[in-house]
Design a protein around this motif. Sequence first.
Motif, PDB file in Angstrom:
ATOM      1  N   PHE A   1       0.847  -1.194   0.000  1.00  0.00           N
ATOM      2  CA  PHE A   1       0.000   0.000   0.000  1.00  0.00           C
ATOM      3  C   PHE A   1       0.881   1.242   0.000  1.00  0.00           C
ATOM      4  O   PHE A   1       1.821   1.354   0.793  1.00  0.00           O
ATOM      5  N   VAL A   2       0.565   2.203  -0.895  1.00  0.00           N
ATOM      6  CA  VAL A   2       1.335   3.445  -0.966  1.00  0.00           C
ATOM      7  C   VAL A   2       0.394   4.625  -0.795  1.00  0.00           C
ATOM      8  O   VAL A   2      -0.745   4.604  -1.241  1.00  0.00           O
ATOM      9  N   ALA A   3       0.900   5.664  -0.131  1.00  0.00           N
ATOM     10  CA  ALA A   3       0.113   6.884   0.072  1.00  0.00           C
ATOM     11  C   ALA A   3       1.050   8.086   0.048  1.00  0.00           C
ATOM     12  O   ALA A   3       2.256   7.966   0.320  1.00  0.00           O
ATOM     13  N   ARG A   4       0.468   9.231  -0.300  1.00  0.00           N
ATOM     14  CA  ARG A   4       1.229  10.481  -0.191  1.00  0.00           C
ATOM     15  C   ARG A   4       1.084  10.972   1.247  1.00  0.00           C
ATOM     16  O   ARG A   4      -0.016  11.248   1.715  1.00  0.00           O
ATOM     17  N   TYR A   5       2.223  11.064   1.918  1.00  0.00           N
ATOM     18  CA  TYR A   5       2.209  11.399   3.339  1.00  0.00           C
ATOM     19  C   TYR A   5       2.118  12.901   3.557  1.00  0.00           C
ATOM     20  O   TYR A   5       1.649  13.371   4.582  1.00  0.00           O
ATOM     21  N   GLY A   6       2.595  13.641   2.583  1.00  0.00           N
ATOM     22  CA  GLY A   6       2.561  15.091   2.693  1.00  0.00           C
ATOM     23  C   GLY A   6       3.700  15.717   1.901  1.00  0.00           C
ATOM     24  O   GLY A   6       4.831  15.226   1.955  1.00  0.00           O
ATOM     25  N   GLY A   7       3.414  16.771   1.142  1.00  0.00           N
ATOM     26  CA  GLY A   7       4.476  17.428   0.375  1.00  0.00           C
ATOM     27  C   GLY A   7       5.132  16.475  -0.597  1.00  0.00           C
ATOM     28  O   GLY A   7       4.490  15.886  -1.464  1.00  0.00           O
TER      29      GLY A   7
ATOM     30  N   VAL B   1       5.050   3.716   2.318  1.00  0.00           N
ATOM     31  CA  VAL B   1       4.622   2.430   1.783  1.00  0.00           C
ATOM     32  C   VAL B   1       4.502   1.444   2.938  1.00  0.00           C
ATOM     33  O   VAL B   1       5.413   1.339   3.767  1.00  0.00           O
ATOM     34  N   LEU B   2       3.369   0.733   2.998  1.00  0.00           N
ATOM     35  CA  LEU B   2       3.173  -0.323   3.980  1.00  0.00           C
ATOM     36  C   LEU B   2       3.394  -1.673   3.290  1.00  0.00           C
ATOM     37  O   LEU B   2       2.828  -1.922   2.215  1.00  0.00           O
ATOM     38  N   LEU B   3       4.198  -2.517   3.911  1.00  0.00           N
ATOM     39  CA  LEU B   3       4.530  -3.818   3.340  1.00  0.00           C
ATOM     40  C   LEU B   3       4.101  -4.912   4.320  1.00  0.00           C
ATOM     41  O   LEU B   3       4.877  -5.332   5.187  1.00  0.00           O
ATOM     42  N   PRO B   4       2.855  -5.386   4.217  1.00  0.00           N
ATOM     43  CA  PRO B   4       2.381  -6.424   5.149  1.00  0.00           C
ATOM     44  C   PRO B   4       3.129  -7.736   4.940  1.00  0.00           C
ATOM     45  O   PRO B   4       3.530  -8.073   3.814  1.00  0.00           O
ATOM     46  N   GLU B   5       3.314  -8.475   6.054  1.00  0.00           N
ATOM     47  CA  GLU B   5       3.938  -9.803   6.025  1.00  0.00           C
ATOM     48  C   GLU B   5       5.280  -9.760   5.287  1.00  0.00           C
ATOM     49  O   GLU B   5       5.605 -10.644   4.492  1.00  0.00           O
TER      50      GLU B   5
END
Length: 418
Positions: free
Chosen positions: A321-327, A332-336
């Motif tokens: 999962f990727v998201a724009r955190y700011g600016g 990126v979240l990498l499960p397991e």
Amino acid sequence: MEYKYNLAKLQYDKEKLEELIARQSRRVGQVFPKKLETQFWITNLDRARDNINQYVWIGVLTYFILTLLMIPGDYWIIEKAYFSHDFVRCLAGLVNGALCLGLLYVFAHYKKLNHYFPHASMVLVFWAVISMSWLTMTVYTPALKHQAMMIICMIYILGYILTGVKPAHMLMTGLMAAMVTMMMLFSLYVKFDAMVMGRVLIGSCVLGFVISKMLCARERMIFLSMLRADISEKIHRIHTTELLHLSQHDELTKISNRRTFDEMLDTCYEQAKRDESALSILFIDVDHFKNYNDFYGHQKGDDVISSIAKTVKNAIRHMDFVARYGGEEFVVLLPETDAHGAYAVASNIYKAIDRLEIPHAKSTVSSHVTISLGITVFRGEELSKEDLLSIADQALYRAKQLGRNQIYYQSIRSAQVA
């Protein structure tokens, strides 16, 4: 853009329906276009079949009560001299009516016969008018002949109301049945008043036609209102979906925003604790992005952010999962995923950005745009989500502190010791 096209098409369809509703209320000429007219009559036939299926037992009970009332009544009305002759015809009429209604139900109920329902309806009405006219007009008791007029009228009206067949088609069927009935009665030398019988047959047919037209006008308005409500619901659903999408995604990059990341982190964090599995967090920062913006302009800066977001999304796995955190920061979240797997994903992202070779004249580390990456791995330690993010942010800070344009891994244990 697809949702805008769908929305525009639905708005156009709704406007056309509004026009049709206005024209229908004024009853100006042929209201429905051919395609909509066909759809209306298909819907009308479906409604008629559904009503027959739904109320069949009420119809059976009603017919049974009617039979119980008519048989004793006919028994007392029939003159003794003609009792056997007339009573047999009364019973035959009741059986004939039951068979006609039963066949109508069969064609309405069984899907293989549904296609023939309108044709069967017209044939049954045609047969019911002719057969019941013959059975009732060949009795000798005058009172029963008067009763026949009411029965014929009921057959016509029920034929129009129950079947859902187009009124014009049922009108032609009724008129043909009237003509055949008159010819049959004359050819068999049945004693009857032709003027009265003709009035009953034609009058009942026309009366049923008028009632049917009035009901169809109402059904048309209901049909249009249902279509309009359906389109309004679709428009509302598109608006709701788009608002939800906007609330969950960053407008510039089209990837998830900070709010959605927080929700996803909650889920992944709880899952990692419950399953005792690894959860890796990867922070990404564009090196010297302020210098890039100042030198190339904010429009070019936005283009870079969009390109990096797209590249990161394409470089990660489907489960990530990727998201724009700011600016200029992404997360990126990498499960397991353990440290080795996280480093492999980070390397893929780093190389993918490097291959873009976006010129960056004001960077102190490279001639093109580069990124710094910080990694940490959560394995169910007694650690809050806020502290977990703080350690991942420390890893990114350390990568930038060591000269940028690199990947740095920060373990939770070493961060807690420090």
